[in-house]
Design a protein around this motif. Structure first.
Motif, PDB file in Angstrom:
ATOM      1  N   GLY A  84      -0.897  -5.808  -7.978  1.00  0.00           N
ATOM      2  CA  GLY A  84      -1.093  -4.381  -8.527  1.00  0.00           C
ATOM      3  C   GLY A  84      -2.378  -3.775  -8.136  1.00  0.00           C
ATOM      4  O   GLY A  84      -2.786  -2.889  -8.366  1.00  0.00           O
ATOM      5  N   LEU A  85      -2.741  -4.391  -6.994  1.00  0.00           N
ATOM      6  CA  LEU A  85      -4.029  -3.830  -6.051  1.00  0.00           C
ATOM      7  C   LEU A  85      -3.590  -3.050  -4.686  1.00  0.00           C
ATOM      8  O   LEU A  85      -2.737  -3.733  -4.279  1.00  0.00           O
ATOM      9  N   GLU A  86      -4.549  -2.216  -4.536  1.00  0.00           N
ATOM     10  CA  GLU A  86      -4.300  -1.511  -3.347  1.00  0.00           C
ATOM     11  C   GLU A  86      -4.807  -2.348  -2.067  1.00  0.00           C
ATOM     12  O   GLU A  86      -4.504  -1.936  -0.995  1.00  0.00           O
ATOM     13  N   GLU A  87      -6.067  -3.021  -2.151  1.00  0.00           N
ATOM     14  CA  GLU A  87      -6.770  -3.701  -1.521  1.00  0.00           C
ATOM     15  C   GLU A  87      -7.421  -4.597  -1.989  1.00  0.00           C
ATOM     16  O   GLU A  87      -7.689  -4.731  -3.248  1.00  0.00           O
ATOM     17  N   PRO A  88      -7.991  -5.611  -1.290  1.00  0.00           N
ATOM     18  CA  PRO A  88      -8.616  -6.790  -1.765  1.00  0.00           C
ATOM     19  C   PRO A  88      -9.852  -6.246  -2.493  1.00  0.00           C
ATOM     20  O   PRO A  88     -10.554  -5.673  -2.056  1.00  0.00           O
TER      21      PRO A  88
ATOM     22  N   LEU B 221      -4.356 -16.378   3.368  1.00  0.00           N
ATOM     23  CA  LEU B 221      -3.164 -15.780   3.980  1.00  0.00           C
ATOM     24  C   LEU B 221      -3.702 -15.188   5.311  1.00  0.00           C
ATOM     25  O   LEU B 221      -4.320 -14.179   5.225  1.00  0.00           O
ATOM     26  N   GLU B 222      -3.168 -15.363   6.497  1.00  0.00           N
ATOM     27  CA  GLU B 222      -3.776 -15.116   7.501  1.00  0.00           C
ATOM     28  C   GLU B 222      -2.722 -13.755   8.235  1.00  0.00           C
ATOM     29  O   GLU B 222      -3.031 -13.026   8.605  1.00  0.00           O
ATOM     30  N   ASP B 223      -1.459 -13.700   7.622  1.00  0.00           N
ATOM     31  CA  ASP B 223      -0.419 -12.564   7.884  1.00  0.00           C
ATOM     32  C   ASP B 223      -0.737 -11.416   7.112  1.00  0.00           C
ATOM     33  O   ASP B 223      -0.921 -11.757   5.832  1.00  0.00           O
ATOM     34  N   PHE B 224      -1.001 -10.131   7.683  1.00  0.00           N
ATOM     35  CA  PHE B 224      -1.526  -9.097   7.184  1.00  0.00           C
ATOM     36  C   PHE B 224      -0.274  -8.698   6.091  1.00  0.00           C
ATOM     37  O   PHE B 224      -0.694  -8.196   5.005  1.00  0.00           O
ATOM     38  N   GLU B 225       0.985  -8.735   6.477  1.00  0.00           N
ATOM     39  CA  GLU B 225       2.032  -8.296   5.629  1.00  0.00           C
ATOM     40  C   GLU B 225       1.972  -9.183   4.265  1.00  0.00           C
ATOM     41  O   GLU B 225       2.265  -8.581   3.225  1.00  0.00           O
ATOM     42  N   GLU B 226       1.915 -10.426   4.357  1.00  0.00           N
ATOM     43  CA  GLU B 226       2.030 -11.083   3.400  1.00  0.00           C
ATOM     44  C   GLU B 226       0.775 -11.042   2.545  1.00  0.00           C
ATOM     45  O   GLU B 226       1.019 -10.959   1.199  1.00  0.00           O
ATOM     46  N   ARG B 227      -0.393 -10.450   3.168  1.00  0.00           N
ATOM     47  CA  ARG B 227      -1.358 -10.327   2.026  1.00  0.00           C
ATOM     48  C   ARG B 227      -0.971  -8.856   1.150  1.00  0.00           C
ATOM     49  O   ARG B 227      -1.404  -8.804   0.129  1.00  0.00           O
ATOM     50  N   GLN B 228      -0.615  -8.018   2.002  1.00  0.00           N
ATOM     51  CA  GLN B 228      -0.007  -6.836   1.458  1.00  0.00           C
ATOM     52  C   GLN B 228       1.016  -7.094   0.254  1.00  0.00           C
ATOM     53  O   GLN B 228       0.687  -6.273  -0.856  1.00  0.00           O
ATOM     54  N   MET B 229       1.833  -7.805   0.392  1.00  0.00           N
ATOM     55  CA  MET B 229       3.038  -8.330  -0.652  1.00  0.00           C
ATOM     56  C   MET B 229       2.215  -8.775  -1.826  1.00  0.00           C
ATOM     57  O   MET B 229       2.488  -8.411  -2.884  1.00  0.00           O
ATOM     58  N   PHE B 230       1.139  -9.750  -1.430  1.00  0.00           N
ATOM     59  CA  PHE B 230       0.533 -10.464  -2.445  1.00  0.00           C
ATOM     60  C   PHE B 230      -0.230  -9.323  -3.300  1.00  0.00           C
ATOM     61  O   PHE B 230      -0.274  -9.283  -4.538  1.00  0.00           O
ATOM     62  N   LEU B 231      -1.023  -8.473  -2.820  1.00  0.00           N
ATOM     63  CA  LEU B 231      -1.750  -7.377  -3.442  1.00  0.00           C
ATOM     64  C   LEU B 231      -0.837  -6.594  -4.237  1.00  0.00           C
ATOM     65  O   LEU B 231      -1.219  -6.278  -5.407  1.00  0.00           O
TER      66      LEU B 231
END
Length: 364
Positions: free
Chosen positions: A261-265, A247-257
């Motif tokens: 249940g993760l705060e960061e990758p 995922l290149e979009d930052f917001e999409e990554r954050q939603m996925f995380l």
């Protein structure tokens, strides 16, 4: 400095490497997919760099980096040349730390080289092969040292005693890093031989999505098995990390995380962990042209830190102007730090602290 990703074939090493480096190492559902080691230069995540960027507004920002090496999978008998054994062991000897990936998930669609999931068995397989290779090194060295020890050479006798202790430990299935040896003897007789099992290690438990946050029974087995090793254990859902990395979009990554249940990758934790495993720390330079993170060994002096930028800086070192990171953030600029009397002027004996913001004066 290099950290090598090792493990049995098909446990997720190359997928993990792709997540970390955004390189595209070949990754497939069969053993020995990786033949030649893949090398990636990975940025070390550091929120302090972002904060300094906000305060200084430089033309460019450069993070610290660490080299990650994806090494071919190892099998039973590698110490005798089975599979890609000799090549694998040669590649791992060139690294400075080990990221040992263990399969800690069940999935009938992903084949296991031994036919079933058992991370402790897998760990023991690799440990034994690395220990056998180190045992070869000990025995070769012992042949030479024994001859000198018989002549009454005190230093040789001391080295022989250390090597015999190593031999006994390795034959009992104990890695060099876990064998109790006097610090001075370790420095004089162990470190120069560059034993594979003396390298610092982090065990990466590759789990499925459901165990990404809290782990599972396999992870608990690993933690129990390595409790006396002075080793790190990290839980990572490599398949999920691969999806996040796509995922290149930052917001999409954050939603996925958040969904997982993760705060960061988890990959960010691993990179920071590898950096720490390599006994590295960061200091910063901050100016309008550039804010940059520089890597030095823990315990480095100011001249050694200067030498990371350029050897001339170390040769002609005069002094270092040092601001603690917390002071830089508190006062907001170098000028205000000076006004508050918080800028330190340090000489050649100054030991660099993690997070120091430094400016060097030198003369060549």
């Amino acid at each position: 400095m290099k950290a090598g990703i090792v493990g049995l074939p098909n446990v997720g090493k190359s997928t993990l490497f792709n997540c970390l480096s955004n390189a595209k190492a070949q990754s497939a559902n069969f053993p020995f997919c990786t033949i030649e080691p893949n090398i990636g230069v990975v940025n070390v995540p550091d929120l302090r760099l972002k904060k300094l960027e906000e305060l200084v507004n430089p033309e460019r920002v450069l993070p610290a980096t660490v080299e990650i090496v994806d090494i071919a999978g190892l099998v039973k008998g590698a110490s005798k040349g089975e599979g890609l054994g000799n090549q694998f062991l040669g590649n791992i000897r060139e690294t400075d730390a080990i990221l040992h990936v263990l399969r800690c998930f069940d999935n009938d669609n992903v084949v296991h080289v031994d036919g079933s999931v058992d991370p402790i068995r897998d760990k023991d397989t690799i440990d034994m092969e690395l220990q056998l290779k180190d045992l070869e090194t000990v025995e070769k060295k012992l042949e030479k040292v024994k001859r000198a020890a018989k002549t009454g050479n005190k230093e040789a006798q001391k080295e022989e005693a250390t090597l015999l202790k190593l031999k006994e430990g390795l034959e009992s299935g104990i890695s060099v890093r876990a064998i109790e040896i006097d610090e001075e003897d370790r420095k004089d007789f162990v470190k120069p031989l560059q034993f594979i099992t003396d390298k610092p290690v982090m065990y990466v438990c590759n789990v499925d999505e459901g165990a990404a946050v809290s782990g599972n029974n396999y992870v608990e087995q690993v933690r129990e098995a390595v409790k006396d090793e002075n080793a790190e254990v990290l839980v990572l859902a490599v398949g999920i990390e691969a999806d996040i990395a796509e995922l290149e979009d930052f917001e999409e990554r954050q939603m996925f995380l958040e969904d997982v249940g993760l705060e960061e990758p988890g990959s960010a934790k691993l990179i920071r962990g590898a950096y720490k495993l390599l006994n590295q720390q960061t200091y910063f330079t901050a100016g309008v042209k550039e804010v940059r993170a520089w890597t030095v060994h823990v315990g480095a002096t100011a001249p050694q830190a200067a030498g990371v930028i350029h050897t001339d800086f170390e040769k002609g070192f005069i002094r270092a102007e040092v601001i603690a990171y917390d002071d830089y953030v508190k006062f907001g600029s170098e000028a205000k730090v000076k006004e508050a009397g918080k800028l330190g002027v340090e000489g050649k004996d100054y030991i660099v602290k993690d997070g120091d913001v430094m400016h060097f004066r030198f003369n060549v």
